[in-house]
Design a protein around this motif. Structure first.
Motif, PDB file in Angstrom:
ATOM      1  N   THR A  70       0.832  -1.203   0.000  1.00  0.00           N
ATOM      2  CA  THR A  70       0.000   0.000   0.000  1.00  0.00           C
ATOM      3  C   THR A  70       0.864   1.248   0.000  1.00  0.00           C
ATOM      4  O   THR A  70       2.006   1.221   0.474  1.00  0.00           O
ATOM      5  CB  THR A  70      -0.931   0.025   1.231  1.00  0.00           C
ATOM      6  OG1 THR A  70      -1.760   1.185   1.197  1.00  0.00           O
ATOM      7  CG2 THR A  70      -0.129   0.018   2.521  1.00  0.00           C
ATOM      8  N   ASP A  71       0.308   2.336  -0.543  1.00  0.00           N
ATOM      9  CA  ASP A  71       1.020   3.614  -0.451  1.00  0.00           C
ATOM     10  C   ASP A  71       0.383   4.504   0.605  1.00  0.00           C
ATOM     11  O   ASP A  71       0.782   5.642   0.800  1.00  0.00           O
ATOM     12  CB  ASP A  71       1.063   4.332  -1.801  1.00  0.00           C
ATOM     13  CG  ASP A  71      -0.322   4.606  -2.382  1.00  0.00           C
ATOM     14  OD1 ASP A  71      -1.333   4.306  -1.710  1.00  0.00           O
ATOM     15  OD2 ASP A  71      -0.393   5.111  -3.518  1.00  0.00           O
ATOM     16  N   GLU A  73      -0.500   5.604   4.540  1.00  0.00           N
ATOM     17  CA  GLU A  73       0.306   5.623   5.753  1.00  0.00           C
ATOM     18  C   GLU A  73      -0.535   5.612   7.024  1.00  0.00           C
ATOM     19  O   GLU A  73       0.009   5.673   8.125  1.00  0.00           O
ATOM     20  CB  GLU A  73       1.223   6.855   5.756  1.00  0.00           C
ATOM     21  CG  GLU A  73       2.230   6.846   4.603  1.00  0.00           C
ATOM     22  CD  GLU A  73       3.165   8.033   4.632  1.00  0.00           C
ATOM     23  OE1 GLU A  73       2.940   8.952   5.452  1.00  0.00           O
ATOM     24  OE2 GLU A  73       4.128   8.048   3.838  1.00  0.00           O
ATOM     25  N   ASN A  91       4.352  -0.847   3.375  1.00  0.00           N
ATOM     26  CA  ASN A  91       4.157   0.439   2.716  1.00  0.00           C
ATOM     27  C   ASN A  91       5.253   0.663   1.685  1.00  0.00           C
ATOM     28  O   ASN A  91       6.400   0.250   1.888  1.00  0.00           O
ATOM     29  CB  ASN A  91       4.173   1.552   3.774  1.00  0.00           C
ATOM     30  CG  ASN A  91       3.777   2.900   3.209  1.00  0.00           C
ATOM     31  OD1 ASN A  91       4.539   3.523   2.482  1.00  0.00           O
ATOM     32  ND2 ASN A  91       2.587   3.345   3.553  1.00  0.00           N
ATOM     33  N   ASP A 114       3.882  -3.781   8.638  1.00  0.00           N
ATOM     34  CA  ASP A 114       4.821  -2.679   8.508  1.00  0.00           C
ATOM     35  C   ASP A 114       4.894  -1.885   9.815  1.00  0.00           C
ATOM     36  O   ASP A 114       3.871  -1.461  10.342  1.00  0.00           O
ATOM     37  CB  ASP A 114       4.348  -1.773   7.365  1.00  0.00           C
ATOM     38  CG  ASP A 114       5.336  -0.692   7.018  1.00  0.00           C
ATOM     39  OD1 ASP A 114       5.580   0.174   7.874  1.00  0.00           O
ATOM     40  OD2 ASP A 114       5.857  -0.701   5.893  1.00  0.00           O
ATOM     41  N   LEU A 117       3.043   1.434   9.864  1.00  0.00           N
ATOM     42  CA  LEU A 117       1.595   1.280   9.929  1.00  0.00           C
ATOM     43  C   LEU A 117       1.156   0.875  11.335  1.00  0.00           C
ATOM     44  O   LEU A 117       0.088   1.277  11.805  1.00  0.00           O
ATOM     45  CB  LEU A 117       1.121   0.245   8.902  1.00  0.00           C
ATOM     46  CG  LEU A 117       1.364   0.613   7.436  1.00  0.00           C
ATOM     47  CD1 LEU A 117       0.912  -0.522   6.519  1.00  0.00           C
ATOM     48  CD2 LEU A 117       0.630   1.902   7.077  1.00  0.00           C
TER      49      LEU A 117
END
Length: 210
Positions: A70-71, A73, A91, A114, A117
């Motif tokens: 995913t981009d 945050e 991320n 992550d 995250l």
């Protein structure tokens, strides 16, 4: 390793594909999200751009381990990773080589979340010191500790009840006790708490109070 990539907007695949080739892996492109569910035994895992999939069913129907990229945050994206029992989520802010290591970690010992995250998922609750966090976790009973580990693995309530041999209402009671003792208000925050503070090792390092 044969890796199926689904990244129609080229968020991560363009940078990670050469790394996969370099170490002898075999990346293949999925033409559509539906192709993920059709991944056969020759595919070892699926790397999926989270924002490219609108329905959870697409991911839960996938027969191979799914690692999400995913981009975003914000910590709320962890909820989707947990709900589809993903092997992990990372991320795109990290380097491609670090992303590859994260994917390997998630496939070898799922789930991988992550760290950035996880920190986002803990907000706006104040971050504790490590010792304070351990003190809170130290008050979990053995059954509550088991429930917390199952929450981290993304197990739904009904599955927990079946595996533990108790009723759904009993599991819900245990979950509420876990959240209360950790000082968090959701399963997502409990996951972030457990992984951020390394609570999975508490029982080995500290004897149970009860």
């Amino acid at each position: 390793m044969r890796v199926m990539l689904y990244d129609p907007n080229q968020v991560f695949s363009a940078s990670i594909r050469p790394l996969l080739h370099r170490r002898g892996d075999h990346p293949v492109e999925a033409r559509s999200a539906k192709a993920l569910a059709a991944a056969d035994a020759q595919v070892d895992c699926c790397l999926v751009a989270l924002e490219a999939v609108s329905r959870n069913r697409v991911l839960t129907d996938c027969k191979r381990p799914v690692f999400l990229i995913t981009d975003r945050e914000d910590g709320s994206v962890l909820r989707k990773a947990v709900s589809v029992s993903a092997a992990g989520i990372a991320n795109t802010h990290i380097l491609p080589s670090e992303l590859l290591r994260a994917i390997d970690a998630g496939l070898a010992s799922p789930p991988y979340y992550d760290p950035q995250l996880l920190r986002a998922a803990l907000q706006p609750a104040p971050l504790l010191g490590d010792q304070d966090a351990l003190e809170l976790a130290h008050h979990l009973t053995p059954r509550e500790d088991d429930v917390l580990r199952r929450i981290v693995r993304g197990e739904p309530t009904s599955h927990m009840a079946d595996q533990m041999g108790v009723s759904v209402s009993t599991v819900r009671s245990h979950v509420q006790n876990v959240l209360g003792k950790l000082g968090v208000n959701s399963r997502l925050a409990a996951i972030a708490f457990a992984i951020n503070y390394g609570i999975d090792t508490v029982r080995e390092k500290h004897p149970q109070l009860s």
